[in-house]
Design a protein around this motif. Structure first.
Motif: not given
Length: 241
Positions: A215-229
């Motif tokens: 969610t944009p309310e937790v900006p770092a949460s988008i990193l769950q979608m990164h292919p090499d995080f």
């Protein structure tokens, strides 16, 4: 997502530096996205130590930094340009013409953001992006509610961020109210993302960001979608997962 558990801050710093050094060794002309703040300092110290031992060569490396305060000149001790030179660049053999940060003295926000996006594009994008995480889940200066599709942009800092940064300034009135930051879109386009987290005070946001909804309310949460995080955290920071 890969999670690497470290014993303590020193171990976390060493493990993160290992990942960065492997990137530099495998691709000497790589592009490193770098972060400021207290958490990465130990990682930079470890990289300097390995450089001094002859294990690392930064001569072909290009760097792009996440962010910079708007309105602060480079020579201000609280500018991120100053921070990076003090904590890394002045201690290794990096070519200073390959160092890139947003220009805080350019008050034309649209022009500066466009320039910095072009810099990142012109160097071929970011091979490895280093990040810390704020207590509210911000990465760079992408505060809660930031749109995931933004490139480099100018942000108004939240009161929480201003409060968190006031310890670095003589008074809260001296803390800049705006900053230039890479957007989440730019961060997500990095080929590898490495986030470091340390301390009990980061445990709840680590759980929320990486084991909660995206969610944009937790900006770092988008990193769950990164292919090499990769998340490297010490025991305290990972204590709730």
């Amino acid at each position: 997502m890969k999670i690497i558990r470290a014993k303590d801050y020193k171990d976390m710093s060493r493990k993160a530096a290992n990942i960065i050094s492997a990137q530099v060794i495998m691709k000497p002309n790589c592009v490193l996205g770098l972060a400021t703040g207290g958490t990465p300092v130990g990682t930079y110290k470890q990289l300097i130590d390995w450089y001094n031992k002859g294990d690392l060569d930064f001569s072909e490396v290009t760097t792009v930094n996440l962010d910079e305060y708007r309105g602060l000149p480079r020579e201000n001790p609280q500018s991120y340009w100053y921070f990076m030179h003090d904590n890394l660049f002045n201690h290794v053999n990096i070519d200073h013409s390959r160092i890139n940060l947003p220009d805080g003295t350019n008050l034309d926000a649209a022009a500066e953001c466009a320039r910095y996006d072009e810099v990142i594009r012109s160097v071929g994008g970011i091979d490895l992006q280093l990040l810390g995480i704020g207590h509210d889940g911000h990465i760079g200066f992408n505060e809660p509610g930031s749109a995931f599709e933004l490139g480099t942009h100018c942000v108004d800092l939240t009161q929480d961020t201003i409060e968190a940064n006031k310890r670095f300034f003589e008074s809260i009135d001296d803390v800049p109210r705006q900053a230039y930051t890479m957007g989440i879109k730019t961060i997500m386009q990095a080929r590898k993302v490495l986030l470091v987290a340390s301390g009990k005070d980061k445990a709840s946001i680590v759980k929320k960001a990486f084991f909660g909804p995206v969610t944009p309310e937790v900006p770092a949460s988008i990193l769950q979608m990164h292919p090499d995080f990769i998340l490297v955290g010490d025991e305290e920071a990972l204590s709730e997962i």
